[in-house]
Motif scaffolding. Structure first.
Motif, PDB file in Angstrom:
ATOM      1  N   GLU A  95      42.508 -17.818 -17.170  1.00  0.00           N
ATOM      2  CA  GLU A  95      43.702 -18.615 -17.461  1.00  0.00           C
ATOM      3  C   GLU A  95      44.924 -18.079 -16.724  1.00  0.00           C
ATOM      4  O   GLU A  95      45.764 -18.855 -16.265  1.00  0.00           O
ATOM      5  N   LEU A  96      45.025 -16.751 -16.643  1.00  0.00           N
ATOM      6  CA  LEU A  96      46.181 -16.134 -15.989  1.00  0.00           C
ATOM      7  C   LEU A  96      46.027 -16.045 -14.478  1.00  0.00           C
ATOM      8  O   LEU A  96      46.998 -15.766 -13.777  1.00  0.00           O
ATOM      9  N   GLY A  97      44.803 -16.264 -13.984  1.00  0.00           N
ATOM     10  CA  GLY A  97      44.547 -16.058 -12.567  1.00  0.00           C
ATOM     11  C   GLY A  97      44.728 -14.594 -12.198  1.00  0.00           C
ATOM     12  O   GLY A  97      45.168 -14.264 -11.097  1.00  0.00           O
ATOM     13  N   LEU A  98      44.388 -13.720 -13.135  1.00  0.00           N
ATOM     14  CA  LEU A  98      44.603 -12.289 -12.978  1.00  0.00           C
ATOM     15  C   LEU A  98      43.260 -11.592 -12.803  1.00  0.00           C
ATOM     16  O   LEU A  98      42.406 -11.652 -13.681  1.00  0.00           O
ATOM     17  N   TRP A  99      43.063 -10.939 -11.671  1.00  0.00           N
ATOM     18  CA  TRP A  99      41.843 -10.172 -11.469  1.00  0.00           C
ATOM     19  C   TRP A  99      41.913  -8.987 -12.424  1.00  0.00           C
ATOM     20  O   TRP A  99      42.804  -8.154 -12.315  1.00  0.00           O
ATOM     21  N   THR A 100      41.004  -8.933 -13.373  1.00  0.00           N
ATOM     22  CA  THR A 100      41.041  -7.914 -14.413  1.00  0.00           C
ATOM     23  C   THR A 100      39.718  -7.169 -14.440  1.00  0.00           C
ATOM     24  O   THR A 100      38.657  -7.791 -14.533  1.00  0.00           O
ATOM     25  N   VAL A 101      39.792  -5.853 -14.367  1.00  0.00           N
ATOM     26  CA  VAL A 101      38.607  -5.017 -14.430  1.00  0.00           C
ATOM     27  C   VAL A 101      38.766  -4.120 -15.655  1.00  0.00           C
ATOM     28  O   VAL A 101      39.777  -3.437 -15.799  1.00  0.00           O
ATOM     29  N   PHE A 102      37.775  -4.168 -16.556  1.00  0.00           N
ATOM     30  CA  PHE A 102      37.857  -3.375 -17.785  1.00  0.00           C
ATOM     31  C   PHE A 102      36.473  -2.839 -18.117  1.00  0.00           C
ATOM     32  O   PHE A 102      35.469  -3.347 -17.656  1.00  0.00           O
TER      33      PHE A 102
END
Length: 141
Positions: A95-102
């Motif tokens: 939704e945010l268009g945020l590449w997120t690595v967790f």
């Protein structure tokens, strides 16, 4: 014209008990709040630590009812909550268009113990760095 990528590294509160559903949900919520804050600041790639949702203490999983040492019982982990938090994080990343690595623990086929792994959800990057598979086929589920 130069292209830039604003990156950030975030540290959230990491619970040590993968059986504590409330702590796991709070960790997931904190991760998502940091994601929103990062996106609002123009970040496009956000990296969390290997155990962002949980980084289990071996003492938690390998302690019997009377506090005595025992073999780790990974069936006690709240796998359904871990999955829900990972899915909610993946959804928000898209939704945010945020590449997120967790990161979090990842179940393996018994009797193998789980391992820590980093997840890069579908909304984050097009390919899995571990296997080269498309992430639609890979997401830590």
């Amino acid at each position: 014209m130069a292209r830039t990528l604003r990156m950030a590294v975030a540290q959230s509160t990491v619970p040590e008990d993968p059986t504590d559903q409330g702590a796991l949900r709070a960790a997931g919520q904190e991760i998502r709040e940091l994601m929103v804050e990062a996106a609002e600041a123009g970040v496009r790639l956000l990296q969390f630590p290997e155990g962002a949702i949980t980084y289990p203490s071996k003492h938690v999983m390998a302690t019997g009812p009377a506090g005595e040492p025992s073999p780790a019982d990974w069936s006690r982990a709240a796998w359904d909550v871990l999955r829900e938090e990972a899915e909610s994080t993946a959804t928000l990343a898209g939704e945010l268009g945020l590449w997120t690595v967790f990161g979090s623990i990842h179940p393996l086929t018994p009797p193998n113990r789980p391992h820590n792994s980093l997840s890069a959800p579908r909304g984050a990057v097009p390919y899995s760095p571990r296997s080269g598979q498309r992430l639609e086929e890979y997401l830590w589920i």
